[in-house]
Structure formats: C-alpha cells, structure tokens
Design a protein around this motif. Structure first.
Motif, PDB file in Angstrom:
ATOM      1  N   ALA A  60       0.766  -1.216  -0.026  1.00 29.31           N
ATOM      2  CA  ALA A  60      -0.095  -0.077  -0.082  1.00 29.31           C
ATOM      3  C   ALA A  60       0.853   1.165   0.142  1.00 29.31           C
ATOM      4  O   ALA A  60       0.235   2.176  -0.396  1.00 29.31           O
ATOM      5  CB  ALA A  60      -0.983  -0.063   1.191  1.00 29.31           C
TER       6      ALA A  60
ATOM      7  N   THR B  41     -14.016   2.512   2.144  1.00 26.96           N
ATOM      8  CA  THR B  41     -13.378   1.658   1.130  1.00 26.96           C
ATOM      9  C   THR B  41     -14.148   0.790   0.186  1.00 26.96           C
ATOM     10  O   THR B  41     -14.195   0.564  -0.725  1.00 26.96           O
ATOM     11  CB  THR B  41     -12.183   0.890   1.667  1.00 26.96           C
ATOM     12  OG1 THR B  41     -12.620  -0.016   2.850  1.00 26.96           O
ATOM     13  CG2 THR B  41     -10.941   1.887   1.996  1.00 26.96           C
ATOM     14  N   ALA B  45     -14.813   1.172  -3.619  1.00 27.09           N
ATOM     15  CA  ALA B  45     -14.192   0.091  -4.443  1.00 27.09           C
ATOM     16  C   ALA B  45     -15.368  -0.477  -5.491  1.00 27.09           C
ATOM     17  O   ALA B  45     -15.398  -1.284  -6.607  1.00 27.09           O
ATOM     18  CB  ALA B  45     -13.991  -1.072  -3.752  1.00 27.09           C
ATOM     19  N   ASP B  70     -10.233  -4.565  -1.381  1.00 25.20           N
ATOM     20  CA  ASP B  70      -9.252  -4.151  -2.066  1.00 25.20           C
ATOM     21  C   ASP B  70      -9.035  -4.916  -3.270  1.00 25.20           C
ATOM     22  O   ASP B  70      -8.935  -4.558  -4.626  1.00 25.20           O
ATOM     23  CB  ASP B  70      -7.843  -4.117  -1.532  1.00 25.20           C
ATOM     24  CG  ASP B  70      -6.697  -3.755  -2.048  1.00 25.20           C
ATOM     25  OD1 ASP B  70      -7.152  -2.487  -2.641  1.00 25.20           O
ATOM     26  OD2 ASP B  70      -5.771  -4.150  -2.288  1.00 25.20           O
ATOM     27  N   ASN B  74      -9.955  -4.296  -7.328  1.00 23.83           N
ATOM     28  CA  ASN B  74      -9.040  -4.508  -8.612  1.00 23.83           C
ATOM     29  C   ASN B  74      -9.643  -5.640  -9.717  1.00 23.83           C
ATOM     30  O   ASN B  74      -8.977  -6.062 -10.317  1.00 23.83           O
ATOM     31  CB  ASN B  74      -7.602  -5.309  -8.057  1.00 23.83           C
ATOM     32  CG  ASN B  74      -6.970  -4.052  -7.605  1.00 23.83           C
ATOM     33  OD1 ASN B  74      -7.411  -2.935  -7.512  1.00 23.83           O
ATOM     34  ND2 ASN B  74      -6.040  -4.377  -6.758  1.00 23.83           N
ATOM     35  N   GLU B 176      -8.023   6.193   1.907  1.00 20.48           N
ATOM     36  CA  GLU B 176      -7.311   4.730   1.816  1.00 20.48           C
ATOM     37  C   GLU B 176      -6.220   4.698   2.596  1.00 20.48           C
ATOM     38  O   GLU B 176      -5.988   3.424   2.782  1.00 20.48           O
ATOM     39  CB  GLU B 176      -7.495   4.583   0.302  1.00 20.48           C
ATOM     40  CG  GLU B 176      -6.146   4.782  -0.408  1.00 20.48           C
ATOM     41  CD  GLU B 176      -6.088   6.436  -0.717  1.00 20.48           C
ATOM     42  OE1 GLU B 176      -7.284   7.300  -0.517  1.00 20.48           O
ATOM     43  OE2 GLU B 176      -5.024   6.881  -1.104  1.00 20.48           O
ATOM     44  N   VAL B 179      -5.864   2.603   5.785  1.00 22.69           N
ATOM     45  CA  VAL B 179      -6.127   1.015   5.775  1.00 22.69           C
ATOM     46  C   VAL B 179      -4.699   0.368   6.413  1.00 22.69           C
ATOM     47  O   VAL B 179      -4.659  -0.329   7.072  1.00 22.69           O
ATOM     48  CB  VAL B 179      -6.717   0.571   4.406  1.00 22.69           C
ATOM     49  CG1 VAL B 179      -6.419  -1.070   4.457  1.00 22.69           C
ATOM     50  CG2 VAL B 179      -7.946   0.935   3.942  1.00 22.69           C
ATOM     51  N   ASP B 216      -3.397 -10.911  -8.884  1.00 22.85           N
ATOM     52  CA  ASP B 216      -3.314 -10.430  -7.512  1.00 22.85           C
ATOM     53  C   ASP B 216      -2.984 -11.409  -6.380  1.00 22.85           C
ATOM     54  O   ASP B 216      -3.331 -11.574  -5.282  1.00 22.85           O
ATOM     55  CB  ASP B 216      -4.654  -9.755  -6.935  1.00 22.85           C
ATOM     56  CG  ASP B 216      -4.977  -8.464  -7.641  1.00 22.85           C
ATOM     57  OD1 ASP B 216      -4.273  -7.394  -7.539  1.00 22.85           O
ATOM     58  OD2 ASP B 216      -5.604  -8.231  -8.662  1.00 22.85           O
TER      59      ASP B 216
END
Lengths: 113, 265
Positions: A60, B41, B45, B70, B74, B176, B179, B216
């Motif tokens: 991040a 978030t 998203a 997250d 994506n 963000e 987080v 990912d």
C-alpha cells in the motif's frame, strides 16, 4: 471500481463468510472428539498475523514497476507518514493514535512537499 | 443448565453480561475508525451500499474484509479473493482451539452462536478474564456474549456510517491510507519474538516483489513466504513449535509439519 456484478459479490461474501465461520467453529465443536490442536499447527498459525499484516501494509506504500525500467514506485509523503505511524504503533500499540497521527502526518506532508 | 441454577443465577448472569460489555469499551475506540474505513473503502471500490453493509454481518472479520474489498476493487479472480481472505482468517482456528475448553459444557446452539462472535478482541478479553476469575459455565457464556455483542454492534454501526459517509468524502483526502495505518497498529502486538519479526520482514519484502504476479496473487505468496521463513528460523533455533501447552505432540508431528510446509511452497 470493481468489474464484479452483484451476484458475484454475494457469492464471494458467502464463501468467505462460511469459510471464516468454519474456522471459528472448528475446535469449539471438535473439542472432546479430537484431543487438542496439534502443537505444530498452533506453531504455524502463530506466524499468520505478522506475515499477512506485513504483506497488506508494504504494497500500500511501495510497489514494484517492471516497465519502462525495473524500479520501486512510491510517494515520499506516504513513506514518511507510514514511518511516523510505525513509530507511534511501536510505542503505543494502539489503533486510534496510529491512524490519527499517520493521517495528520500525510496531510501535513502533502501540503509541504 | 438446570432450572434451579437458572433461577439463582439471574443476577450473576446480568452482571457477567454487563462486565463483558464494559471490558471491551476501550477497544471500541479502535473498532470504530476501523469499521468506518471498511465501509468507506467498500463503496469506493464499487461495492453496492447494501452489500457493503451485509458484508460486515456475513464475514465479521475486519482485516480480511479490507483485503477482500481491495481485491474486489481490482476485479481480481474470485478464487484469489476467497483464498486471500481465508488465509488472513486462519488465526481464528488458534482462538477456537484455545477457547474451546471454556465452552465445552455449553449446548450445541450456544457453541454455534459463540463461534460466530469469535474475534481477536473478544477472544483476548474473554481468555484473560476466564483465566483470572472463577466463572461458572453459564456466567462465562454471558460474559463472552456481553463482549461479543458489544463489539458486533459497534462493527456493524461503524460500517454503516462509513458506507453512508463514503459517497460524500472527497478523494483528495487520501482516506484509503488509513487502511495500511490500521494494519500497522495491528502488526506490532503480533511481533512476539524474533521468528515472528522475521516472518513479517520476509512477507513485507516478498509482497513488493510478488506484487507484479498475475491475478493479484501477491498477498497469498508473500504471506506463505513469511510463514515459511518464521517456521524455518524457529526450527533452526529449536523454538518451533512454540506453545504454552505441553509438547507431547511435538516429536510425533514433526514429520507431518515437514510435509505440510513442503506442499505450501
């Protein structure tokens, strides 16, 4: 923004939810049938929080780019604010001051840098 | 619980419930921003508000919710989202095993209910209390439920407020970033000794390198790498597996441990 449709999101939530519930229920239900959790399982699971949390934190703030050339991508403000928050977390071990001071540091640095 | 017990225990049940609720109040200071951020978030998203709220009730595990949000943002493959979230939640097996002896005398439905409320915080405060004080199985259950229900309600409320506020918060605030800050705060109590510190360093370094992996997969690979490093250095120092209990399983199970680690690499 996600490319998931609402049905896929429900599917993910229910699988993760049922899976997580099964993990929580595991030994509470099994106890009495299984003698105890094997020590080596406990030994391995002990490393899950530090490893998973570190793997969530670092990307991040810093990421790797492959092109045009190999290199690290980061914003100075986030690296510095992250370092300040790390100091706060280390000294206080508390969530609220860590988030609060970290965010204030980021906003301050974004104004200055 | 017999009828006679239930009559004489009315006051102690209420006291146990309230004590449980009171014990977690300082912890709520950390839960509220964590829940807010999860709600914010999630809508940012692209998760619909109703689903973002439902997620907290269905999954009820903050760190895995944030990681899943997250990855969903994506549009990562479903299998990657699920595996990542489950790996982050593996620690609940440890809590389940550790608290199970205290729930042994509860009936089935109560066990199922208590298991749903098992979180880092409820586990930590309950185990400390059960070890320190003499509770009956019934008052134990009510102390636990007092803590669990308070945390659960706070988490749901925090998420709802975050979801509602999320649409209004300007993106220039870099919210963000809260987080990783949350995870930094959670990381330090988990660093118990050298092997756990090494696991964190290896996982952190690997997460940058593995960030370029397709689908990912970075978080899963980095976490497994960190765990492997921790186990390896623990074994070298003879401190693996570390446990507070007797080591009768250790010798028999070491070959099993080898097989398991081999298959995850």
């Amino acid at each position: 923004m996600t490319g998931y449709d609402p049905m896929t999101i429900w599917l993910v939530f229910f699988i993760v939810g049922i899976g997580t519930y099964a993990l929580r229920l595991s030994f509470i239900i099994l106890f009495g049938r299984l003698d105890d959790v094997p020590v080596w399982i406990e030994g391995v699971l002990r490393f899950v929080p530090p490893a998973a949390l570190a793997a969530l934190i670092v990307p991040a703030i810093i990421s790797l780019s492959l092109g045009p050339s190999l290199g690290l991508v980061f914003e100075h403000e986030k690296v510095l604010a992250g370092a300040i928050a790390t100091l706060v977390a280390w000294r206080t071990k508390r969530v609220l001051p860590t988030i609060g001071i970290g965010m204030l540091a980021l906003w301050g640095l974004q104004l200055v840098l | 619980m017999s009828q006679m017990e239930s009559q004489t225990n009315d006051t102690s049940v209420r006291n146990a419930f309230l004590t449980g609720a009171r014990t977690v109040i300082p912890i709520l200071l950390g839960i509220i921003p964590f829940g807010l951020i999860t709600g914010v978030t999630a809508v940012n998203a692209g998760i619909p508000p109703l689903q973002a709220i439902a997620m907290s009730a269905i999954v009820f595990a903050g760190a895995s919710q944030l990681a899943a949000i997250d990855l969903i943002g994506n549009t990562a493959p479903v299998a990657v989202v699920v595996v990542t979230a489950i790996i982050i939640n593996l620690r609940h097996v440890m809590y389940s095993a550790s608290i199970a002896p205290y729930f042994q005398r509860l009936s089935g439905p109560w066990k199922w209910l208590c298991a749903y409320g098992l979180t880092d915080q409820t586990y930590a405060v309950s185990l400390t209390e059960f070890r320190a004080k003499d509770y009956t199985p019934s008052t134990r259950k009510w102390f636990y439920l007092g803590a669990a229900i308070t945390l659960w309600g706070t988490w749901q409320l925090g998420t709802i407020v975050g979801v509602v506020a999320g649409a209004q918060i300007p993106s220039g605030l870099s919210l963000e970033f809260a987080v990783p800050l949350t995870f930094i705060a959670l990381l330090f109590p988990a660093l118990e000794d050298r092997p756990t510190i090494l696991a964190a360093i290896v996982a952190g370094a690997l997460s940058v390198i593995a960030g370029v992996l397709p689908f990912d997969l970075g978080l899963v690979v980095a976490t497994l790498g960190g765990i492997t490093a921790g186990v390896a250095v623990g074994r070298r120092h003879g401190s693996f597996p570390t446990s507070t209990r007797s080591d009768e399983f250790t010798r028999d199970s070491e070959s099993d441990a080898d097989d398991e680690m081999g298959s995850t690499q």
